[in-house]
Design a protein around this motif. Structure first.
Motif, PDB file in Angstrom:
ATOM      1  N   PRO A  86       0.802  -1.228   0.000  1.00 26.13           N
ATOM      2  CA  PRO A  86       0.000   0.000   0.000  1.00 26.13           C
ATOM      3  C   PRO A  86       0.831   1.273   0.000  1.00 26.13           C
ATOM      4  N   ALA A  87       2.124   1.181   0.370  1.00 28.46           N
ATOM      5  CA  ALA A  87       2.934   2.392   0.513  1.00 28.46           C
ATOM      6  C   ALA A  87       4.356   2.137   0.038  1.00 28.46           C
ATOM      7  N   TYR A  88       4.946   3.176  -0.576  1.00 25.00           N
ATOM      8  CA  TYR A  88       6.305   3.104  -1.100  1.00 25.00           C
ATOM      9  C   TYR A  88       7.025   4.412  -0.802  1.00 25.00           C
ATOM     10  N   ALA A  89       8.347   4.305  -0.634  1.00 21.65           N
ATOM     11  CA  ALA A  89       9.140   5.527  -0.535  1.00 21.65           C
ATOM     12  C   ALA A  89       9.226   6.210  -1.893  1.00 21.65           C
ATOM     13  N   HIS A  90       9.329   5.392  -2.962  1.00 23.67           N
ATOM     14  CA  HIS A  90       9.511   5.935  -4.299  1.00 23.67           C
ATOM     15  C   HIS A  90       8.607   5.216  -5.291  1.00 23.67           C
ATOM     16  N   GLU A 123      -3.589   9.582  -6.808  1.00 25.30           N
ATOM     17  CA  GLU A 123      -4.770  10.406  -6.554  1.00 25.30           C
ATOM     18  C   GLU A 123      -5.987   9.576  -6.155  1.00 25.30           C
ATOM     19  N   ARG A 124      -6.042   8.317  -6.565  1.00 20.55           N
ATOM     20  CA  ARG A 124      -7.137   7.435  -6.155  1.00 20.55           C
ATOM     21  C   ARG A 124      -6.830   6.673  -4.870  1.00 20.55           C
ATOM     22  N   GLY A 125      -5.669   6.938  -4.291  1.00 23.38           N
ATOM     23  CA  GLY A 125      -5.321   6.303  -3.022  1.00 23.38           C
ATOM     24  C   GLY A 125      -4.954   4.840  -3.136  1.00 23.38           C
ATOM     25  N   GLN A 126      -4.602   4.368  -4.349  1.00 27.10           N
ATOM     26  CA  GLN A 126      -4.233   2.961  -4.498  1.00 27.10           C
ATOM     27  C   GLN A 126      -2.861   2.678  -3.907  1.00 27.10           C
ATOM     28  N   VAL A 127      -1.993   3.687  -3.896  1.00 25.25           N
ATOM     29  CA  VAL A 127      -0.725   3.614  -3.172  1.00 25.25           C
ATOM     30  C   VAL A 127      -0.442   4.991  -2.594  1.00 25.25           C
ATOM     31  N   THR A 128       0.323   5.013  -1.526  1.00 24.96           N
ATOM     32  CA  THR A 128       0.854   6.280  -1.019  1.00 24.96           C
ATOM     33  C   THR A 128       2.363   6.257  -1.231  1.00 24.96           C
TER      34      THR A 128
END
Length: 324
Positions: A103-107, A130-135
């Motif tokens: 769900p989340a990445y630094a880059h 923008e759709r919140g699929q990843v931060t």
């Protein structure tokens, strides 16, 4: 979204990556495809099989002959064999899009390509965020000063982007379209007399606070060739000072996922011990004014060869002992 039948190599250590390479090169879809083209792969160790696959694919599946991808010839395959090629490519994760595993990445890193890809991949990256699929903490868009072909320049001019002369220009235009014209912060480098040695970095700030970099990398062998994918990844990693605490998500086209993922493991995952995931954009998504090119069985065979070559280079780069 479906998951590929054959997983790509993953992990931060040599033994983990080596296991993934062996699973891929000995997978049933690849073996079935090779045998359909009258190949008889050896049952020896991975290095022997990779050498054999590289030689076999050079003889049977290399339709570029040193030319750029759009100039590759299309082989004359009978319908049954053409269907088998596309089925194998799908099983190898090269046809359908797949979701990001985390769900989340630094880059989040967008890989460049031909002009339509420059627009579509940056648009897809913006949509994921923008759709919140990843931060993500930061976005990077990687390319070079490769001159655009007349056809690429004409295609971009037809959609209102006549100022683009290089891949860097097209990527910069794509990120401004995809991310809603973010605020420009800095410029460094620039195009000199030789595009193989030139570099550039331009940074932006997205309205959500995400920093965006677009980079043109120099070639690792400027006397021989233009910058390729691995050059752009190494150049970017040095600029951001990548660490083992920085998970990276690469965005490309599905057909290029296996080879560009293995390049990223070799240039980023192993040297920096960072987690690397690679996803392909949805070819059916309405992302940009330029459509996705139609892919053919010949294109899939060519990029299966690219994946084999990338696996071979990754295997050779593994720490001593892990390669077997």
């Amino acid at each position: 979204m479906p998951m590929p039948r054959v997983a790509l190599p993953s992990g931060r250590t040599g033994p983990e990556v080596a296991t993934g390479i062996v699973d891929w090169i000995r997978s049933e879809p690849l073996d079935r495809l090779v045998r359909a083209f009258a190949g008889d792969p050896p049952a020896g160790d991975p290095a022997e099989l990779l050498d054999w696959l590289e030689g076999f694919s050079a003889r049977v599946w290399d339709f570029r002959a040193g030319r750029e991808r759009p100039e590759a010839r299309e082989p004359d395959l009978d319908p049954a064999l053409a269907r088998l090629v596309v089925t194998a490519a799908d099983d190898l994760g090269m046809v359908a899009p797949h979701p990001a595993p985390r769900p989340a990445y630094a880059h989040l890193v967008v890989l460049g390509g031909l002009a339509p890809a420059c627009l579509r991949r940056t648009g897809y990256a913006a949509r994921l965020i923008e759709r919140g699929q990843v931060t993500v903490d930061e976005v990077a868009v990687l390319g070079s000063f490769r001159p655009l072909s007349p056809a690429e320049r004409a295609a971009l001019a037809a959609v209102g982007l006549p100022e683009c002369d290089t891949e860097f220009d097209a990527l910069d235009a794509g990120l401004r379209l995809g991310f809603g014209d973010p605020d420009r912060l800095t410029d460094a480098g620039g195009l000199r007399d030789d595009p193989h040695t030139s570099w550039a970095e331009r940074t932006y700030r997205h309205r959500a606070g995400v920093r965006i970099r677009v980079l043109a990398a120099p070639s690792g062998e400027p006397a021989v060739r233009r910058a390729h994918t691995a050059d752009t990844q190494r150049f970017w990693a040095g600029r951001v000072r990548l660490t083992d605490a920085d998970p990276v998500l690469l965005v490309t086209a599905p057909i290029y996922v296996p080879f560009q993922h293995c390049d990223a493991l070799r240039t980023l995952g192993l040297p920096y011990s960072c987690p690397v995931d690679t996803v392909g954009i949805d070819p059916a998504a309405d992302l940009a004014p330029l459509p996705e090119p139609v892919l053919t069985p010949g294109r899939y065979l060519q990029e299966i060869r690219s994946a084999i070559r990338s696996m071979r280079a990754l295997h050779a780069a593994l720490p001593g002992g892990a390669a077997r």
